[in-house]
Design an enzyme around this catalytic site. Structure first.
Site, mmCIF file in Angstrom:
data_model
loop_
_atom_site.group_PDB
_atom_site.id
_atom_site.type_symbol
_atom_site.label_atom_id
_atom_site.label_comp_id
_atom_site.label_asym_id
_atom_site.label_seq_id
_atom_site.Cartn_x
_atom_site.Cartn_y
_atom_site.Cartn_z
ATOM 1 N N PHE A 22 0.609 -1.712 -0.082
ATOM 2 C CA PHE A 22 -0.053 -0.104 0.265
ATOM 3 C C PHE A 22 1.201 1.648 0.154
ATOM 4 C CE2 PHE A 22 -3.482 2.632 1.089
ATOM 5 C CZ PHE A 22 -4.314 2.350 1.029
ATOM 6 N N ALA A 56 -0.110 -1.737 5.539
ATOM 7 C CA ALA A 56 0.548 -1.786 7.154
ATOM 8 C C ALA A 56 0.096 -2.649 8.114
ATOM 9 C CB ALA A 56 0.216 -0.168 7.516
ATOM 10 N N PHE A 57 -1.515 -2.654 7.956
ATOM 11 C CA PHE A 57 -1.880 -3.833 8.856
ATOM 12 C C PHE A 57 -1.530 -5.413 9.310
ATOM 13 C CE2 PHE A 57 -6.199 -6.068 10.522
ATOM 14 C CZ PHE A 57 -6.180 -4.560 11.419
ATOM 15 N N ALA A 80 3.484 2.734 4.889
ATOM 16 C CA ALA A 80 3.218 4.353 4.562
ATOM 17 C C ALA A 80 1.748 4.644 4.932
ATOM 18 C CB ALA A 80 3.791 5.498 3.290
ATOM 19 N N VAL A 81 1.919 4.926 6.163
ATOM 20 C CA VAL A 81 -0.117 5.386 6.055
ATOM 21 C C VAL A 81 0.074 6.997 6.263
ATOM 22 C CG1 VAL A 81 -1.941 5.031 8.051
ATOM 23 C CG2 VAL A 81 0.084 3.812 8.082
ATOM 24 N N ILE A 82 -0.919 7.001 4.891
ATOM 25 C CA ILE A 82 -1.617 8.663 5.055
ATOM 26 C C ILE A 82 -2.914 9.322 5.311
ATOM 27 C CG2 ILE A 82 -1.165 10.205 2.989
ATOM 28 C CD1 ILE A 82 1.466 7.901 1.722
ATOM 29 N N THR A 86 -7.181 8.164 4.311
ATOM 30 C CA THR A 86 -7.750 6.927 5.081
ATOM 31 C C THR A 86 -8.549 7.371 5.732
ATOM 32 O OG1 THR A 86 -8.257 5.139 5.783
ATOM 33 C CG2 THR A 86 -5.872 6.362 5.658
ATOM 34 N N HIS A 88 -9.256 6.269 8.168
ATOM 35 C CA HIS A 88 -9.556 4.853 9.314
ATOM 36 C C HIS A 88 -7.606 4.710 9.540
ATOM 37 C CE1 HIS A 88 -9.099 2.029 5.778
ATOM 38 N NE2 HIS A 88 -8.740 1.230 6.181
ATOM 39 N N ARG A 127 10.410 11.403 3.511
ATOM 40 C CA ARG A 127 10.761 10.928 4.406
ATOM 41 C C ARG A 127 11.124 9.615 3.673
ATOM 42 N NH1 ARG A 127 7.945 14.631 6.098
ATOM 43 N NH2 ARG A 127 7.846 15.358 8.294
#
Ligand code: INI
Length: 158
Positions: A22, A56-57, A80-82, A86, A88, A127
């Site tokens: 993701f 990532a989950f 990478a959670v953006i 999202t 959630h 990053r």
């Protein structure tokens, strides 16, 4: 007084990387830098393994499996959670962090949190080889440092 402080060193050690596909334009860059850091610190090609997860989950379960295998000195988790993309965000980022820490404590093998949690894609790219360096490289260095530290700290009794 004895002080434990390890420089990152990879020679003779084995590392696994769990990486989320993701946001792959970001995570691919994290992975590239992480592998470069391991190689630069003397890790042999055959001592590196990479496992891709959907997001990532899913990193914690894969980290746990790799860590419990006993084949690796540390497991590096990259994702990478953006937030912008999202609703959630908190759940995905929070569960990834919680689960990766659980994998560490359950297995006794360092599982490194190399998951970016940012508001925007631009901040994530900054990053991942942009203005703020590359957290993939930093994560690999942390993995090697922790591997050395775990080798030198007193061992658990029994
Ligand atoms: N996974 C990520 O790694 N980053 C994200 O930003 C993200 N968003 O935006 O939702 C994301 N979601 C997928 C999640 O990690 C799981 O793969 C999915 O929910 C299936 O369990």
């Amino acid at each position: 007084m004895k002080v434990y402080r390890e420089a990152a060193g990879g020679r003779g050690r084995r590392f696994a990387v769990a990486v989320s596909r993701f946001n792959e334009p970001v995570t691919g860059k994290l992975l590239e830098a992480a592998l470069a850091a391991f190689r630069r610190h003397g890790v042999d090609e055959e001592d590196l393994e990479v496992a891709w997860t959907p997001g990532a989950f899913e990193l914690p379960l894969v980290a746990m499996r790799l860590a419990r295998s006993g084949q690796f000195d540390a497991v590096l988790c990259l994702g990478a959670v953006i937030r912008g993309e999202t609703a959630h965000f908190e759940h995905v980022a929070g569960e990834a962090a919680r689960g990766i820490q659980a994998a560490t404590l359950d297995s006794g093998v360092p599982c490194i949190f190399g998951v970016l949690t940012t508001d925007t894609l631009e901040q994530a790219l900054d990053r991942a080889g942009g203005a703020h360096g590359n957290k993939g490289w930093d994560g690999a260095v942390a993995a090697m440092e922790m591997a050395g530290l775990m080798d030198s700290l007193p061992k658990r009794e029994g």
